[in-house]
Write a protein that holds these residues in place. Structure first.
Motif, PDB file in Angstrom:
ATOM      1  N   TYR A   1     -12.223  25.235  14.827  1.00  0.00           N
ATOM      2  CA  TYR A   1     -11.055  25.942  14.296  1.00  0.00           C
ATOM      3  C   TYR A   1      -9.773  25.479  14.963  1.00  0.00           C
ATOM      4  O   TYR A   1      -8.733  25.312  14.316  1.00  0.00           O
TER       5      TYR A   1
ATOM      6  N   ALA B   1      -9.404  21.450  13.812  1.00  0.00           N
ATOM      7  CA  ALA B   1      -9.621  20.971  12.459  1.00  0.00           C
ATOM      8  C   ALA B   1      -9.384  22.050  11.411  1.00  0.00           C
ATOM      9  O   ALA B   1      -9.545  21.790  10.223  1.00  0.00           O
ATOM     10  N   ALA B   2      -8.979  23.246  11.848  1.00  0.00           N
ATOM     11  CA  ALA B   2      -8.635  24.317  10.921  1.00  0.00           C
ATOM     12  C   ALA B   2      -9.730  24.607   9.923  1.00  0.00           C
ATOM     13  O   ALA B   2      -9.512  24.614   8.717  1.00  0.00           O
ATOM     14  N   GLY B   3     -10.956  24.777  10.413  1.00  0.00           N
ATOM     15  CA  GLY B   3     -12.051  25.112   9.516  1.00  0.00           C
ATOM     16  C   GLY B   3     -13.004  26.026  10.241  1.00  0.00           C
ATOM     17  O   GLY B   3     -12.980  26.130  11.474  1.00  0.00           O
ATOM     18  N   LYS B   4     -13.832  26.712   9.467  1.00  0.00           N
ATOM     19  CA  LYS B   4     -14.809  27.585  10.112  1.00  0.00           C
ATOM     20  C   LYS B   4     -16.232  27.126   9.833  1.00  0.00           C
ATOM     21  O   LYS B   4     -17.151  27.472  10.551  1.00  0.00           O
ATOM     22  N   ASN B   5     -16.420  26.335   8.774  1.00  0.00           N
ATOM     23  CA  ASN B   5     -17.749  25.782   8.482  1.00  0.00           C
ATOM     24  C   ASN B   5     -17.908  24.486   9.282  1.00  0.00           C
ATOM     25  O   ASN B   5     -17.380  23.451   8.926  1.00  0.00           O
TER      26      ASN B   5
END
Lengths: 141, 800
Positions: free
Chosen positions: B751, B754-758
């Motif tokens: 997060y 890379a600004a993601g949660k998966n």
């Protein structure tokens, strides 16, 4: 292929197709946060088209969706490579993604990420590849 | 680049101009070539004053300085002797070929290009000081002589002879390259003169003997020594000028040059002495015995060349013993070296003239078979004179030069008996005896060569043409050579100071003090010594044997054909071909099944060996998680599905079972908390099962019969083996975990960076997107491949 009057399947398809496509778009867009992504999203979209193929015949489907899937594959590869190579213009290594949060009037807080464009490339390639394979084998006599 | 370099390369450069000479149809191409060897000969003569004072000319031209490979041209006594032979005889051969080869019938440009290539290569061999450069020229001589032997490539025999000589000389050449590299490892230099200067430092080195053997192998194959002489008789398929030039005067002497050149390096060792003189003597005797058996004139000359080369070789071997005796005045073995050089010159003169004479006979009568020839004396008086002088010189009859070198040869061999090293006290007596026997046979075949051809009855009905004397141009070169035979015979000391002594100084450099030089004095009469009686014995026994030749000739046929080295070579080549064919056939069966067996058997072998060899075999269950009931159930399903595939009859069932295994695997993914994988596995399994069904549907009717998989023990063993090895390897790998996983980094930064949660998706498109990029490329290629295979089938059908 179509032999009998398959009215139940056709009617069911009209309702189902919408949901399948919607679900595949959902799974594609949600990929960065929840299970899913370009690969499985692309597979599901092609699943929807396959359902179309099963209900109607290849010629009808080609009239409904006049798409050359090999070009879709190429577009997908272009997206993926374009996103990756785009970072070179900003003096960062190949395949460096950028993201930002944008406040939009209607949609509210939205995070924009170039990885989505890359994933879109994956999506297109998967749709193109699956449909090319299925269509070519299906057309073969 | 100096003028000397230019002189060496001039034949190669000159051959480039051949396309211009082709335009002058009316003039024989040879006339354009002739000036070059003459000019070179004169140029090399200009070095004589330098080299006869024990000086040398060295010119360096940088080629690959970083590797120590430079084109260093060095003209000293030994090199100059060979350079003069090459250019002098080269000029005569070119002149002779102008009359021998027809302007209209032959492809003259190719002939002279090959000849010039050869001449340049030979000059390069004898004048290079750098071993790698010398090796390059050495292979160029092999190559150009291959082209020359196969000049009449329409003939089966020419091609056979060319291939044979190529195989044998290149084999030796490669061995020589190995020797050169070994020498470089020992001395860190490629320069012959530097190696010779520090040769004492490599004596006793463990690489010394291998290097010696490799170099000698190169020299023996090139100089047609026993048992590698077999290419030379077959090389007689070349045009006669080529035989005269390559196979009597120059190429076959490259090996002699090599041995002479390396005598200062290796000459101190007993192996060198025994090999060089021993092989030389064997070749001498063997060649002379088999020369008398031949019925083809060129065959006789080929075997006699082999025999004479053996003679020179043995003299060089015996001469190397001189290095062990430091005293110059008392050193009686030096005579062997001077005999070798003197005979080298003599052999070039008389053998060249004999080849040319044979060429004339062939040219004017249409045959070289001595059974068809006879009584040509009256038809060809000049050729007869040339031949008889050449042959008498070869046989060692006074007053020709062959007599002198044969006397010196006997002197050298007799003195071997006085040596007190290398067990020569007991074995030394063999040397003069063998030498004498070989000389008797030399006498016999020389007589056969002359008298079977020129005396007796003319058999006109067997000849294609009416025999007559050759044109003047064809006679001039042999006459020049034969007059040299006579001149050297009458005035033997003509060459002593200018050529022989400087060459000896190069072969035996350690024996000379500063300012000293070898004094060579060749006299035709030195009292009633043992050599004179040996020569007398040779002549008497030779005449008796020649007179009774028809009676004992049948002895030759008693030697079984199978024992001949020619037969051995053919069997070797054929055996290598059929053997490798059989070997390849035995494992390249064309069946995918056997290839898979090899691959998996090797897989089992190499992994087991590594696991055991490295001591990696270890099962540690300490950090294994507990196995729940769901895992047990799913594992049972997978195992049941997989095993039942082996035993079902119908293909349809096995496809469905395979699908069941695939879906259970996706359930495993669910169980092990991998939702993305589970989703993908489900869809992909569905698609692949569907594709299997399509394949099944399209199977040809003939192959649709349903049967169980047949049981084969090898298959069972290999599959069980692979399974066991992989299981053991996986367990060992798990037990030998050395480092922590790097997954922590992903967990922390998915997060943040890379600004993601998966995490799975972020790794796929961001952290390691490069893999994904090419995976989708793989998919695209696969789909295009399927499209191509199916859609483009029509074209293939048309072609097939």
């Amino acid at each position: 292929m179509k032999k009998t009057n398959n009215i139940i399947l056709e009617t069911a398809l009209k309702a189902l197709l919408f949901f399948i496509v919607l679900y595949s778009v959902y799974i594609f867009t949600a990929g960065h946060y929840y299970p899913g992504g370009g690969f499985i999203g692309g597979l599901m979209t092609s699943g929807a088209i396959v359902l179309l193929l099963i209900t109607y015949d290849i010629k009808t489907v080609q009239r409904i969706l006049p798409i050359n899937y090999r070009i879709i594959t190429a577009i997908g590869l272009l997206f993926a490579i374009g996103t990756s190579a785009g970072s070179l213009f900003f003096n960062v290594p190949f395949l460096t993604h950028a993201f930002t949060h944008v406040e939009l009037p209607v949609l509210g807080d939205l995070s924009l990420h170039t990885a989505t464009l890359f994933d879109l490339g994956v999506y297109f390639v998967v749709v193109g590849v699956t449909m090319t394979i299925i269509q070519t084998i299906g057309e073969d006599e | 680049m100096s003028f000397l370099h230019l002189a060496i390369l001039s034949p190669l450069i000159y051959s480039l101009f051949m396309i211009f000479f082709k335009k002058f149809h009316r003039i024989h191409t040879g006339w354009f070539i002739l000036p070059l060897p003459i000019l070179l000969f004169i140029y090399f003569l200009s070095f004589l004053p330098v080299t006869s004072n024990q000086k040398m000319v060295t010119e360096t031209f940088n080629w690959i300085p970083s590797l120590g490979i430079n084109f260093t041209a060095k003209a000293d006594g030994l090199s100059l002797l060979f350079a003069l032979l090459i250019t002098g005889i080269g000029a005569l051969v070119v002149f002779y070929s102008i009359y021998y080869l027809d302007r209209m019938k032959e492809k003259l440009p190719s002939f002279y290009v090959y000849l010039l290539l050869f001449m340049g290569a030979m000059l390069g061999v004898v004048l290079s000081d750098n071993l790698i450069v010398m090796y390059a020229f050495w292979e160029l001589t092999s190559f150009s002589s291959f082209l020359l032997i196969g000049y009449w490539y329409g003939r089966e025999q020419s091609r056979y002879g060319a291939q044979k000589s190529m195989l044998i000389t290149v084999f030796g050449g490669l061995a020589m390259l190995g020797g050169i590299i070994l020498l470089y490892i020992m001395t860190r230099t490629f320069s012959i003169s530097e190696i010779a200067a520090e040769s004492h430092s490599i004596w006793g080195n463990s690489l010394f003997i291998p290097a010696l053997l490799c170099i000698l192998l190169g020299a023996f194959t090139k100089s047609a020594q026993f048992p590698f002489y077999i290419w030379l008789p077959d090389a007689m398929e070349a045009p006669t000028p080529v035989s005269a030039y390559l196979h009597s005067a120059t190429m076959v002497k490259a090996g002699i040059y090599l041995v002479a050149r390396f005598t200062p390096v290796f000459g101190d060792s007993g192996v060198w002495f025994w090999l060089v003189s021993g092989i030389g003597l064997i070749t001498l005797t063997w060649g002379s015995i088999f020369a008398a058996k031949q019925t083809d004139l060129k065959g006789i000359l080929a075997f006699s060349t082999v025999s004479q080369l053996g003679l020179i070789m043995s003299l060089l071997g015996v001469g190397s013993a001189a290095l062990h005796y430091a005293d110059l005045d008392e050193n009686i073995y030096i005579v062997a070296v001077s005999a070798a050089i003197f005979h080298l010159i003599n052999h070039a003169t008389f053998k060249g003239s004999l080849f040319m004479a044979v060429g004339i006979i062939d040219h004017e009568t249409g045959t070289r078979d001595i059974r068809k020839l006879g009584g040509l004396m009256t038809f060809m008086p000049i050729t007869f004179t040339v031949s008889i002088i050449g042959a008498f010189s070869m046989a060692g009859i006074p007053p020709f030069n062959g007599f002198l070198s044969k006397e010196m040869f006997f002197t050298g061999m007799v003195r071997v008996t006085e040596m007190d090293l290398f067990h020569l006290e007991t074995w030394g007596i063999l040397f003069p005896v063998i030498a004498w026997v070989a000389s008797v046979f030399t006498f016999v075949y020389s007589m056969i060569l002359i008298f079977k051809t020129f005396t007796g009855n003319v058999q006109l009905e067997k000849l294609d043409r009416q025999p007559h004397e050759a044109p003047l141009g064809m006679l001039i070169p042999p006459v020049i050579l034969v007059s040299l035979v006579v001149i050297f015979g009458l005035f033997p000391n003509l060459l002593s100071d200018s050529l022989i002594s400087p060459a000896m100084a190069e072969i035996l450099p350690g024996l000379l003090g500063a300012g000293e030089e070898f004094t060579v004095h060749i006299s035709s009469w030195h009292g009633f010594t043992i050599e004179v009686f040996m020569t007398l014995g040779v002549v008497i026994l030779g005449i008796i044997l020649y007179r009774t030749f028809p009676k004992w000739k049948t002895l030759y046929s008693k030697i079984p054909e199978r024992m001949s080295l020619f037969r051995l070579y053919d069997q070797l080549v054929e055996g290598a071909q059929s053997g490798s064919y059989k070997l390849t056939k035995s494992f390249m069966t064309g069946s995918i099944h056997s290839y898979l067996v090899y691959i998996f058997a090797f897989f089992i072998f190499i992994l087991t060996a590594t696991l055991i060899g490295k001591g990696a075999l270890k099962v540690d269950t300490g950090n294994v998680s507990a196995i729940g009931i769901y895992e047990w159930i799913l594992a049972l399903f997978v195992a049941a599905g997989a095993i039942s595939i082996l035993f079902v009859k119908s293909r349809m069932t096995s496809i469905i079972l395979l699908g069941a295994v695939g879906y259970t695997v996706s359930l495993f993914y669910v169980l092990f908390r991998a939702p993305d994988l589970a989703l993908t596995q489900l869809v992909i399994e569905t698609i692949s099962v569907a594709l299997f069904l399509v394949c099944f549907y399209h199977l040809p009717k003939l192959r649709k019969y349903e049967t169980r998989i047949r049981f084969k023990l090898t298959n069972a063993l290999i599959s069980i083996g692979v399974g066991a090895v992989v299981t053991v390897m996986a367990l060992s790998a798990h037990s030998n975990k050395l480092f922590d996983s790097i997954s922590k980094y992903y967990v922390e930064n998915t997060y943040e960076k890379a600004a993601g949660k998966n995490m799975v998706n972020v790794i796929l498109v961001d952290f390691r997107g490069f893999d994904t990029l090419f995976e989708i490329t793989v998919l695209a290629i696969a789909s295009l491949g399927i499209y191509g295979m199916i859609k483009l089938r029509g074209n293939r059908r048309k072609e097939g």
